[in-house]
Design a protein around this motif. Structure first.
Motif, mmCIF file in Angstrom:
data_model
loop_
_atom_site.group_PDB
_atom_site.id
_atom_site.type_symbol
_atom_site.label_atom_id
_atom_site.label_comp_id
_atom_site.label_asym_id
_atom_site.label_seq_id
_atom_site.Cartn_x
_atom_site.Cartn_y
_atom_site.Cartn_z
ATOM 1 N N LEU A 170 96.603 29.704 25.813
ATOM 2 C CA LEU A 170 97.197 30.998 26.171
ATOM 3 C C LEU A 170 98.696 31.016 25.865
ATOM 4 C CD1 LEU A 170 95.372 31.748 29.544
ATOM 5 C CD2 LEU A 170 95.133 33.007 27.398
ATOM 6 N N ALA A 171 99.375 29.908 26.151
ATOM 7 C CA ALA A 171 100.807 29.842 25.862
ATOM 8 C C ALA A 171 101.067 29.921 24.361
ATOM 9 C CB ALA A 171 101.397 28.555 26.445
ATOM 10 N N ILE A 172 100.243 29.252 23.565
ATOM 11 C CA ILE A 172 100.409 29.293 22.112
ATOM 12 C C ILE A 172 100.104 30.691 21.582
ATOM 13 C CG2 ILE A 172 99.509 28.370 19.941
ATOM 14 C CD1 ILE A 172 98.998 25.737 21.401
ATOM 15 N N ALA A 173 99.054 31.340 22.099
ATOM 16 C CA ALA A 173 98.711 32.699 21.654
ATOM 17 C C ALA A 173 99.821 33.690 21.976
ATOM 18 C CB ALA A 173 97.406 33.134 22.303
ATOM 19 N N ALA A 174 100.470 33.508 23.137
ATOM 20 C CA ALA A 174 101.577 34.401 23.489
ATOM 21 C C ALA A 174 102.725 34.276 22.496
ATOM 22 C CB ALA A 174 102.057 34.089 24.903
ATOM 23 N N GLN A 175 102.988 33.071 22.018
ATOM 24 C CA GLN A 175 104.032 32.882 21.014
ATOM 25 C C GLN A 175 103.591 33.422 19.657
ATOM 26 O OE1 GLN A 175 105.944 28.873 21.121
ATOM 27 N NE2 GLN A 175 104.557 28.472 22.832
ATOM 28 N N ALA A 176 102.307 33.279 19.339
ATOM 29 C CA ALA A 176 101.813 33.749 18.043
ATOM 30 C C ALA A 176 101.838 35.265 17.936
ATOM 31 C CB ALA A 176 100.394 33.232 17.807
#
Length: 273
Positions: A170-176
């Motif tokens: 979820l943290a990576i998707a928010a940055q993406a």
């Protein structure tokens, strides 16, 4: 009393138990009388009783101190756990996974996390292990094979692997979702820090695919991303995660492009009146 027992059977068992308890009481009384009679005819009996009492008190004191002792701390740099990433397949029969985990526990390998990945050959179990200092990849692989694991792969784990997987994704998707984000470090964070990601532009875009330790993925329009990871092959589940991440990034990029195009098409936006 169970359903298969009759009242007479239950009564017989109760009588037998009471007879055994009564016999034990008589034995204990006889032993105590023999002990007291022996000490009564011995001059050192009082001293022996005092010595036994002191011995029991000393034993109780030592046990109390031992159970409340402070935990031992290892010196800096010593006794540190080593993290390993283990991937293996087990037979699709009941108890296979339990046998593998029991073998890992017998070697003092702590399972920090586990997930099941799908592959064309069946289910693949992936473990994040904490092993004692000095443990090598060959040691972990041998333990996994002895526990019934097949197609064993062992590589060092990084700090990001020990974070809860849904939270990390979820943290990576928010940055993406940021249109200006560079997806290459995000792919490395998702698939492992040992991955290398190359962006190829101006090349013919081929179909996305996974081949062993290589992924080919579509990035922005006209862009191809090549992801390589040494030693550990990619699974279809990881391939799907990487594609989903890139879809999130592409949606953010297209939304910003559409917003800019809409702003440019508004009458008077170029200074005309």
């Amino acid at each position: 009393m169970t359903a298969s027992e009759t009242p007479s059977t239950s009564r017989k068992r109760s009588v037998n138990r009471e007879l055994v308890e009564l016999a034990a009481l008589f034995f204990a009384t006889g032993i105590a009388d023999l002990f007291v009679s022996t000490l009564a005819n011995n001059r050192v009996a009082p001293a022996l009783m005092f010595a036994l009492g002191g011995l029991f008190i000393a034993a109780a004191t030592l046990r109390h101190r031992w159970s409340h002792r402070p935990p031992r701390t290892s010196a800096p740099g010593q006794g540190a756990a080593v993290e390993w990433r283990l991937r293996a397949t087990v037979r699709d029969v009941p108890g296979s996974l339990a046998a593998l985990t029991a073998t890992l526990a017998a070697h003092r390998y702590d399972i920090a996390a586990m997930q099941v990945l799908t592959s064309p050959d069946g289910a693949v179990d992936e473990f994040l292990l904490r092993a004692p200092e000095g443990t090598t990849s060959a040691d972990v692989a041998e333990a996994a094979r002895s526990g019934g694991g097949e197609n064993v792969w062992v590589v060092r784990a990084d700090a990001h692997d020990l974070v809860d997987l849904p939270t990390r994704m979820l943290a990576i998707a928010a940055q993406a979702a940021d249109a200006d984000a560079d997806v290459r470090p995000l792919l490395s964070a998702l698939l492992g820090e040992s991955c290398t990601v190359r962006r190829k532009t101006g090349v013919r875009v081929r179909d996305e695919r996974v081949t062993g330790t290589t992924l080919l993925l579509h990035g922005r329009p006209g862009e191809l991303l090549e992801v390589r990871r040494p030693l550990l092959p990619f699974t279809p589940a990881e391939f799907a995660r990487a594609k989903a991440l890139l879809r999130v990034h592409l949606a953010g990029y297209q939304a910003r492009t559409a917003g800019i195009s809409a702003a440019c098409s508004v009458p008077g936006s170029s200074g005309e009146r």
